[in-house]
Write an enzyme that holds these catalytic residues in place. Sequence first.
Site, PDB file in Angstrom:
ATOM      1  N   ASP A  88       1.013  -1.174   0.056  1.00  0.00           N
ATOM      2  CA  ASP A  88      -0.111  -0.002  -0.139  1.00  0.00           C
ATOM      3  C   ASP A  88       0.977   1.327  -0.098  1.00  0.00           C
ATOM      4  OD1 ASP A  88      -2.429   1.623   0.181  1.00  0.00           O
ATOM      5  OD2 ASP A  88      -1.901   1.473   2.253  1.00  0.00           O
ATOM      6  N   MET A  89       0.316   2.573  -0.325  1.00  0.00           N
ATOM      7  CA  MET A  89       1.270   3.606  -0.207  1.00  0.00           C
ATOM      8  C   MET A  89       0.821   4.575   0.824  1.00  0.00           C
ATOM      9  SD  MET A  89       2.021   6.300  -3.384  1.00  0.00           S
ATOM     10  CE  MET A  89       0.549   7.290  -3.104  1.00  0.00           C
ATOM     11  N   ASP A  90      -0.284   5.215   0.866  1.00  0.00           N
ATOM     12  CA  ASP A  90      -0.414   5.963   2.028  1.00  0.00           C
ATOM     13  C   ASP A  90      -0.716   5.340   3.280  1.00  0.00           C
ATOM     14  OD1 ASP A  90      -1.350   8.556   0.510  1.00  0.00           O
ATOM     15  OD2 ASP A  90      -2.474   6.942  -0.578  1.00  0.00           O
ATOM     16  N   SER A 145      -2.712   0.816  -4.422  1.00  0.00           N
ATOM     17  CA  SER A 145      -3.075   2.274  -3.711  1.00  0.00           C
ATOM     18  C   SER A 145      -4.556   2.744  -3.869  1.00  0.00           C
ATOM     19  CB  SER A 145      -2.094   3.180  -3.911  1.00  0.00           C
ATOM     20  OG  SER A 145      -2.320   4.422  -3.282  1.00  0.00           O
ATOM     21  N   LYS A 162     -10.835  -0.668  -1.811  1.00  0.00           N
ATOM     22  CA  LYS A 162     -10.639  -1.407  -0.663  1.00  0.00           C
ATOM     23  C   LYS A 162     -12.080  -0.931   0.369  1.00  0.00           C
ATOM     24  CE  LYS A 162      -5.549  -0.796  -1.125  1.00  0.00           C
ATOM     25  NZ  LYS A 162      -4.472  -0.090  -0.248  1.00  0.00           N
ATOM     26  N   ASP A 173      -1.764  -0.833   6.190  1.00  0.00           N
ATOM     27  CA  ASP A 173      -1.693  -0.094   7.538  1.00  0.00           C
ATOM     28  C   ASP A 173      -3.455   0.102   8.041  1.00  0.00           C
ATOM     29  OD1 ASP A 173      -2.344   3.068   7.072  1.00  0.00           O
ATOM     30  OD2 ASP A 173      -2.112   1.859   5.540  1.00  0.00           O
TER      31      ASP A 173
END
Length: 218
Positions: A9-11, A108, A141, A166
Amino acid sequence: MTPQAIVFDMDGVLTDTEVIWDEVRRGLAADEGRAWPEEATTAMMGMSTPEWSRYLVETVGLSGSPELVANRTIDAMAERYLVHLPTLPGAVEAVRRLAGRWTLGLASSSPRRLIDSSLAALGLTDSFAVTVSTEEVERGKPAPDGYLRACELLGVDPAASVAIEDSSNGLRAAAAARMKVIAVPRPEFPPAEDALALADVVVEHLDEVTVELVAGLV
């Protein structure tokens, strides 16, 4: 056995931008005198651009179409990123460490524009074989679509691959894709207990995501 690929994931995993997303969206609501629903921040984590922009219009009450609200939000995010793109400790090192052993993907909820600019700013564009925005799949998601698409593009079996997440919705998405899941929860936005329970491993920092840890998951 060893994982076939790792999908980040990114953020909230690589970039510390969940707070910025929250500040920008709350700012748009405040500008229009709209109250911020208690559950709004958590609810929108992981949603695709069409989903969260529709939420801002239909639930928060922002004026304009979802498309216009999305553009206003993304423009404001891009301006903030130009000033400073906060990176989580150990993020760049973790990506490069794992890229030395496995093929990497990224799934993402950010729009393509922000994914590309963020990875370029971090110097990590070439570290990822594929990147997928939830704008590019049918559902955001907690649906598994983004992770499944990333694995499809990588040519790997999701069940033999690892996701690093996260948020509650992100953890649910990765688990629904049948991937092995490493959770790196953010204390500012802790995932729900039932979502965290879906993770195979929970770590506090990306420094703990070693080659040995990942190799032992599959």
